[in-house]
Design an enzyme around this catalytic site. Structure first.
Site, short mmCIF file in Angstrom:
data_model
loop_
_atom_site.label_atom_id
_atom_site.label_comp_id
_atom_site.label_asym_id
_atom_site.label_seq_id
_atom_site.Cartn_x
_atom_site.Cartn_y
_atom_site.Cartn_z
N HIS A 244 0.82 -1.23 0.00
CA HIS A 244 0.00 0.00 0.00
C HIS A 244 0.84 1.27 0.00
O HIS A 244 1.89 1.35 0.61
CB HIS A 244 -1.01 0.00 1.15
N ASN A 245 0.36 2.24 -0.76
CA ASN A 245 0.95 3.58 -0.87
C ASN A 245 2.32 3.61 -1.53
O ASN A 245 3.04 4.61 -1.47
CB ASN A 245 1.00 4.28 0.49
#
Length: 278
Positions: A244-245
């Site tokens: 994520h991210n």
């Protein structure tokens, strides 16, 4: 229909420096030096494999332009500046024709009433296009693929069987996503507490820009907030995990079984080798 090419025709295709042996020698396929059969073409790009070339059954072999050896009886050598690149060109001669899809929605597919489907689109059997999803013109969505709510798929993108693209994710134009990949599954986010690990909501999305190719059985996690971002022209091998991210810069290459941990940022043109961890 069998495809047959002479050594002379291949030499012209690859702009060869010279041909040693019979320029009329024909081949009907390509193979490695070890596995090649008579009437197949192979290549030698590194001198340490000379002994393999000597024992190869290949009829025609692409070799470096500075190779001084004469061909063995019945063999033809094509001298090239870069045998590896030349072999790639020759492989194109024998590549099977691209499959032709009927540009229609299969009656065995499910398309939600609120989904928007562009012109000239193929949606295969058992594919699901969920509420509010948008499929651009000329897309190919193959059997068993799932496009989640509010996702947007850019024009001329190909989604192969059993790909899952979860809610609100964005995929650009001319992308290729291979079988079994999941885009937009929850990131691995938890907060420790006296009651154990508490799940942190993953409220962001995945954005994949134009001309990205993603291999089979990859996982690209949705962001905790904002977006996980795969920028234009990135190429991802099979079995890669992007957490994520993460941001992956333009034209980067992620090789099989590498893993990119949450919030890592890769610049433009990075190459991450097999099984490397960031």
């Amino acid at each position: 229909m069998e495809k047959i090419f002479s050594a002379a025709e291949i030499a012209e295709l690859v702009s060869a420096a010279a041909v040693k042996g019979d320029p009329g020698k024909t081949v009907n396929g390509v193979n490695s030096l070890r596995l090649a059969k008579e009437n197949e073409l192979s290549f030698l790009s590194n001198g340490k494999y000379l002994n393999v070339m000597h024992s190869s059954a290949a009829s025609v072999i692409l070799v470096p332009a500075d190779l001084a050896e004469e061909p063995a009886e019945g063999k033809t050598l094509i001298l090239c500046e870069n045998p590896d690149k030349a072999f790639t060109k020759v492989c194109g001669l024998f590549a099977p024709a691209e499959p032709v899809y009927e540009m229609t929605v299969s009656p065995m597919a499910y398309v939600a009433p609120t989904a928007k489907i562009g012109a000239n689109v193929h949606i295969g059997p058992t594919a699901v296009i969920d509420d509010g999803a948008e499929i651009g013109d000329g897309c190919i969505i193959r059997a068993g693929a799932y496009i989640g709510p509010d996702c947007k798929i850019g024009e001329k993108t190909t989604i192969h069987p059993n790909v899952s693209i979860m809610r609100s994710c964005l995929v650009g134009k001319r992308c290729i996503i291979h079988a079994g990949t999941t885009i937009g599954s929850d990131g691995f986010g938890y907060t420790p507490s006296f009651r154990g690990l508490i799940k942190v909501p993953q409220n962001g999305i995945v954005q994949i820009d134009d001309d990205v190719e993603i291999g089979a059985n990859c996982t690209i996690d949705r962001a905790r907030f904002s977006k996980t971002w795969i920028k234009k022209g990135v190429k991802i091998d099979n079995l890669v995990h992007v957490a994520h991210n993460v941001i992956v810069g333009e034209s980067s290459a992620l090789i099989g079984q590498c893993g990119i941990a949450g919030s890592a940022v890769l610049g433009r043109g990075c190459a991450i080798g097999a099984q490397a961890g960031i």
